[in-house]
Design a protein around this motif. Structure first.
Motif, PDB file in Angstrom:
ATOM      1  N   VAL A   8     -53.882 -49.383  20.026  1.00  0.00           N
ATOM      2  CA  VAL A   8     -52.494 -49.440  20.479  1.00  0.00           C
ATOM      3  C   VAL A   8     -52.163 -50.860  20.907  1.00  0.00           C
ATOM      4  N   VAL A  10     -50.204 -53.752  22.987  1.00  0.00           N
ATOM      5  CA  VAL A  10     -49.757 -53.806  24.376  1.00  0.00           C
ATOM      6  C   VAL A  10     -48.843 -55.004  24.562  1.00  0.00           C
ATOM      7  N   ASN A  56     -50.063 -39.829  22.544  1.00  0.00           N
ATOM      8  CA  ASN A  56     -49.381 -41.125  22.593  1.00  0.00           C
ATOM      9  C   ASN A  56     -48.536 -41.238  23.854  1.00  0.00           C
ATOM     10  N   ILE A  59     -50.838 -42.148  26.673  1.00  0.00           N
ATOM     11  CA  ILE A  59     -51.246 -43.551  26.523  1.00  0.00           C
ATOM     12  C   ILE A  59     -50.104 -44.463  26.983  1.00  0.00           C
ATOM     13  N   SER A  60     -48.882 -44.153  26.538  1.00  0.00           N
ATOM     14  CA  SER A  60     -47.703 -44.930  26.947  1.00  0.00           C
ATOM     15  C   SER A  60     -47.538 -44.905  28.454  1.00  0.00           C
ATOM     16  N   LEU A  63     -50.131 -47.061  30.239  1.00  0.00           N
ATOM     17  CA  LEU A  63     -49.815 -48.488  30.090  1.00  0.00           C
ATOM     18  C   LEU A  63     -48.593 -48.857  30.922  1.00  0.00           C
ATOM     19  N   GLU A  69     -46.058 -52.222  28.004  1.00  0.00           N
ATOM     20  CA  GLU A  69     -45.424 -51.344  27.038  1.00  0.00           C
ATOM     21  C   GLU A  69     -46.364 -51.124  25.858  1.00  0.00           C
ATOM     22  N   ALA A  70     -46.514 -49.842  25.474  1.00  0.00           N
ATOM     23  CA  ALA A  70     -47.361 -49.500  24.339  1.00  0.00           C
ATOM     24  C   ALA A  70     -46.591 -49.711  23.040  1.00  0.00           C
ATOM     25  N   PHE A  72     -46.996 -48.557  19.147  1.00  0.00           N
ATOM     26  CA  PHE A  72     -47.761 -47.738  18.205  1.00  0.00           C
ATOM     27  C   PHE A  72     -47.446 -48.113  16.762  1.00  0.00           C
TER      28      PHE A  72
END
Length: 74
Positions: A8, A10, A56, A59-60, A63, A69-70, A72
Motif C-alpha cells: 500500500v 503511503v 483496505n 489499513i486506511s 494509516l 493517507e493510504a 491503493f
C-alpha cells in the motif's frame, strides 16, 4: 502467495520516526505477521498470518490514525 501480503502506498510519510509509528500500529494487529515500511519508496508491505488479512478500510484507518493517507492500486 500474493493473498498473504499487500503493498500500500503511503502519502505524507517523511521520516524514520513516521515509519516506526506505522510499523508499531500494524504490528499491534493480530492478523499481521510482518510489516516492511519503505520510507524511500513511500509504501508499506503488510504480510498477513495464514488465512487472515486486514480490509483496505482497516489499513486506511490505521494509516489515517498515524496521520497518513493510504494509496491503493498504485
Amino acid at each position: 502467495d500474493s493473498s498473504t501480503e499487500v503493498k500500500v502506498g503511503v502519502k505524507g510519510m517523511v521520516c524514520a520516526f513516521c515509519a516506526q509509528g506505522i510499523e508499531k500500529s500494524f504490528m499491534a494487529q493480530k492478523e499481521v505477521a510482518a510489516i516492511e515500511v519503505s520510507l524511500a519508496n513511500k509504501f508499506v508491505k503488510i504480510k498477513f498470518k495464514e488465512g487472515q488479512r486486514l480490509t483496505n478500510e482497516k489499513i486506511s484507518q490505521l494509516l489515517k490514525e498515524s496521520g497518513y493517507e493510504a494509496v491503493f492500486g498504485g
